[in-house]
Design a protein around this motif. Structure first.
Motif, PDB file in Angstrom:
ATOM      1  N   VAL A  48       0.854  -1.179   0.000  1.00 57.56           N
ATOM      2  CA  VAL A  48       0.000   0.000   0.000  1.00 57.56           C
ATOM      3  C   VAL A  48       0.896   1.236   0.000  1.00 57.56           C
ATOM      4  N   ALA A  49       0.693   2.111  -0.985  1.00 58.48           N
ATOM      5  CA  ALA A  49       1.387   3.397  -1.037  1.00 58.48           C
ATOM      6  C   ALA A  49       0.355   4.495  -0.801  1.00 58.48           C
ATOM      7  N   VAL A  50       0.713   5.455   0.053  1.00 62.73           N
ATOM      8  CA  VAL A  50      -0.210   6.529   0.421  1.00 62.73           C
ATOM      9  C   VAL A  50       0.424   7.868   0.052  1.00 62.73           C
ATOM     10  N   ASN A  51      -0.347   8.719  -0.620  1.00 63.70           N
ATOM     11  CA  ASN A  51       0.067  10.088  -0.902  1.00 63.70           C
ATOM     12  C   ASN A  51      -1.048  11.014  -0.433  1.00 63.70           C
ATOM     13  N   LEU A  52      -0.650  12.185   0.039  1.00 66.45           N
ATOM     14  CA  LEU A  52      -1.609  13.164   0.539  1.00 66.45           C
ATOM     15  C   LEU A  52      -1.420  14.486  -0.175  1.00 66.45           C
ATOM     16  N   ASP A  53      -2.524  15.208  -0.328  1.00 67.78           N
ATOM     17  CA  ASP A  53      -2.471  16.525  -0.942  1.00 67.78           C
ATOM     18  C   ASP A  53      -3.583  17.368  -0.345  1.00 67.78           C
ATOM     19  N   ALA A  54      -3.326  18.652  -0.184  1.00 71.17           N
ATOM     20  CA  ALA A  54      -4.344  19.565   0.331  1.00 71.17           C
ATOM     21  C   ALA A  54      -4.300  20.849  -0.473  1.00 71.17           C
ATOM     22  N   LYS A  55      -5.472  21.433  -0.669  1.00 70.75           N
ATOM     23  CA  LYS A  55      -5.511  22.728  -1.344  1.00 70.75           C
ATOM     24  C   LYS A  55      -6.653  23.562  -0.808  1.00 70.75           C
ATOM     25  N   LYS A  56      -6.442  24.862  -0.853  1.00 72.33           N
ATOM     26  CA  LYS A  56      -7.442  25.830  -0.413  1.00 72.33           C
ATOM     27  C   LYS A  56      -8.520  25.924  -1.475  1.00 72.33           C
ATOM     28  N   ARG A  57      -9.756  26.039  -1.035  1.00 67.69           N
ATOM     29  CA  ARG A  57     -10.868  26.266  -1.965  1.00 67.69           C
ATOM     30  C   ARG A  57     -11.131  27.763  -2.049  1.00 67.69           C
ATOM     31  N   SER A  58     -11.980  28.175  -2.979  1.00 64.79           N
ATOM     32  CA  SER A  58     -12.251  29.599  -3.157  1.00 64.79           C
ATOM     33  C   SER A  58     -13.064  30.193  -2.000  1.00 64.79           C
ATOM     34  N   VAL A  59     -13.752  29.359  -1.247  1.00 65.04           N
ATOM     35  CA  VAL A  59     -14.527  29.833  -0.101  1.00 65.04           C
ATOM     36  C   VAL A  59     -13.607  29.925   1.120  1.00 65.04           C
ATOM     37  N   GLU A  60     -13.746  30.994   1.893  1.00 60.42           N
ATOM     38  CA  GLU A  60     -12.892  31.191   3.065  1.00 60.42           C
ATOM     39  C   GLU A  60     -13.014  30.024   4.044  1.00 60.42           C
ATOM     40  N   ASN A  61     -11.866  29.600   4.565  1.00 59.05           N
ATOM     41  CA  ASN A  61     -11.752  28.525   5.565  1.00 59.05           C
ATOM     42  C   ASN A  61     -12.105  27.138   5.040  1.00 59.05           C
ATOM     43  N   GLN A  62     -12.216  26.966   3.729  1.00 57.78           N
ATOM     44  CA  GLN A  62     -12.529  25.651   3.177  1.00 57.78           C
ATOM     45  C   GLN A  62     -11.314  25.074   2.443  1.00 57.78           C
ATOM     46  N   TYR A  63     -11.115  23.759   2.657  1.00 59.61           N
ATOM     47  CA  TYR A  63      -9.964  23.069   2.090  1.00 59.61           C
ATOM     48  C   TYR A  63     -10.388  21.702   1.583  1.00 59.61           C
ATOM     49  N   GLU A  64      -9.708  21.251   0.532  1.00 53.63           N
ATOM     50  CA  GLU A  64      -9.867  19.884   0.037  1.00 53.63           C
ATOM     51  C   GLU A  64      -8.612  19.116   0.420  1.00 53.63           C
ATOM     52  N   VAL A  65      -8.812  17.949   1.019  1.00 55.63           N
ATOM     53  CA  VAL A  65      -7.688  17.106   1.387  1.00 55.63           C
ATOM     54  C   VAL A  65      -7.884  15.750   0.713  1.00 55.63           C
ATOM     55  N   MET A  66      -6.909  15.372  -0.126  1.00 53.06           N
ATOM     56  CA  MET A  66      -7.013  14.122  -0.879  1.00 53.06           C
ATOM     57  C   MET A  66      -6.036  13.090  -0.325  1.00 53.06           C
ATOM     58  N   THR A  67      -6.567  11.897  -0.130  1.00 47.92           N
ATOM     59  CA  THR A  67      -5.744  10.742   0.206  1.00 47.92           C
ATOM     60  C   THR A  67      -5.744   9.844  -1.017  1.00 47.92           C
ATOM     61  N   LYS A  68      -4.556   9.578  -1.542  1.00 53.32           N
ATOM     62  CA  LYS A  68      -4.433   8.732  -2.727  1.00 53.32           C
ATOM     63  C   LYS A  68      -3.773   7.425  -2.325  1.00 53.32           C
ATOM     64  N   LEU A  69      -4.449   6.320  -2.625  1.00 53.89           N
ATOM     65  CA  LEU A  69      -3.920   4.995  -2.329  1.00 53.89           C
ATOM     66  C   LEU A  69      -3.585   4.270  -3.618  1.00 53.89           C
ATOM     67  N   ASN A  70      -2.451   3.608  -3.634  1.00 51.51           N
ATOM     68  CA  ASN A  70      -2.085   2.667  -4.691  1.00 51.51           C
ATOM     69  C   ASN A  70      -1.838   1.344  -3.992  1.00 51.51           C
ATOM     70  N   ILE A  71      -2.719   0.390  -4.235  1.00 54.51           N
ATOM     71  CA  ILE A  71      -2.642  -0.906  -3.571  1.00 54.51           C
ATOM     72  C   ILE A  71      -2.407  -1.969  -4.629  1.00 54.51           C
ATOM     73  N   GLU A  72      -1.399  -2.791  -4.404  1.00 50.09           N
ATOM     74  CA  GLU A  72      -1.106  -3.879  -5.334  1.00 50.09           C
ATOM     75  C   GLU A  72      -0.957  -5.170  -4.538  1.00 50.09           C
ATOM     76  N   SER A  73      -1.632  -6.204  -5.002  1.00 46.35           N
ATOM     77  CA  SER A  73      -1.537  -7.516  -4.378  1.00 46.35           C
ATOM     78  C   SER A  73      -0.874  -8.464  -5.372  1.00 46.35           C
ATOM     79  N   LYS A  74       0.189  -9.113  -4.911  1.00 47.38           N
ATOM     80  CA  LYS A  74       0.915 -10.079  -5.743  1.00 47.38           C
ATOM     81  C   LYS A  74       0.920 -11.422  -5.046  1.00 47.38           C
TER      82      LYS A  74
END
Length: 161
Positions: A48-74
């Motif tokens: 499991v690989a995890v990446n995170l990203d956050a960005k401000k939205r155009s509305v005051e005090n609002q933010y988007e936070v993304m959790t990205k998962l890459n999961i590989e089963s072998k």
């Protein structure tokens, strides 16, 4: 004598965090084992690989936070890929009272902690519906991920000799 037990200290602003919404931005599940027609006994090895990203939205005090998962089963025996799951999960937050110098770690640590149970449920459901035993993710140490990213950025910024 100060009232309310504050001893005259300045009161820190009260931190408020509300989850305004959550959604899957992008998801892909590939059952490679079924596509190849492979069968028999398999010993899955999941990464499991995890990446995170956050960005401000155009509305005051609002933010988007993304959790990205890459999961590989072998398969442990032969290294054949069993499945691949890629998932981008976003939480939309209203955050007030967090000092500016603490906002970045707050967004990349506390916000993913709030959305993680929902993300875990999606991974479990998708892997089960994809023909595998449900994958129940272990808790993710978002503090360690944040510190590792800071260390990586400092190493990248260091002058090369």
């Amino acid at each position: 004598m100060a009232e309310n037990g504050t001893n005259g200290a300045t009161q820190q602003p009260q931190v408020q965090m509300n989850i305004l919404g959550q959604y899957i931005r992008d998801m892909s599940f590939e059952n490679v084992m079924a596509q190849k027609g492979a069968g028999g006994e398999v010993q899955p090895d999941v990464s499991v690989a995890v990446n995170l990203d956050a960005k401000k939205r155009s509305v005051e005090n609002q933010y988007e936070v993304m959790t990205k998962l890459n999961i590989e089963s072998k398969n442990k025996e032969d290294g054949d890929v069993l499945f691949v799951l890629e998932l981008e999960y976003v939480g939309v937050f209203n955050i007030e009272g967090v000092p500016e110098d603490q906002l970045h770690p707050f967004l990349l640590i506390e916000c993913p902690r709030m959305t993680f149970p929902f993300l875990r449920r999606i991974v479990s459901d998708v892997t089960r519906d994809g023909g595998f035993p449900p994958l129940n993710l272990d808790n993710i140490d978002f503090v360690a991920i944040y510190r590792n990213e800071l260390a990586r950025r400092q190493a990248d910024a260091a002058p090369q000799q």
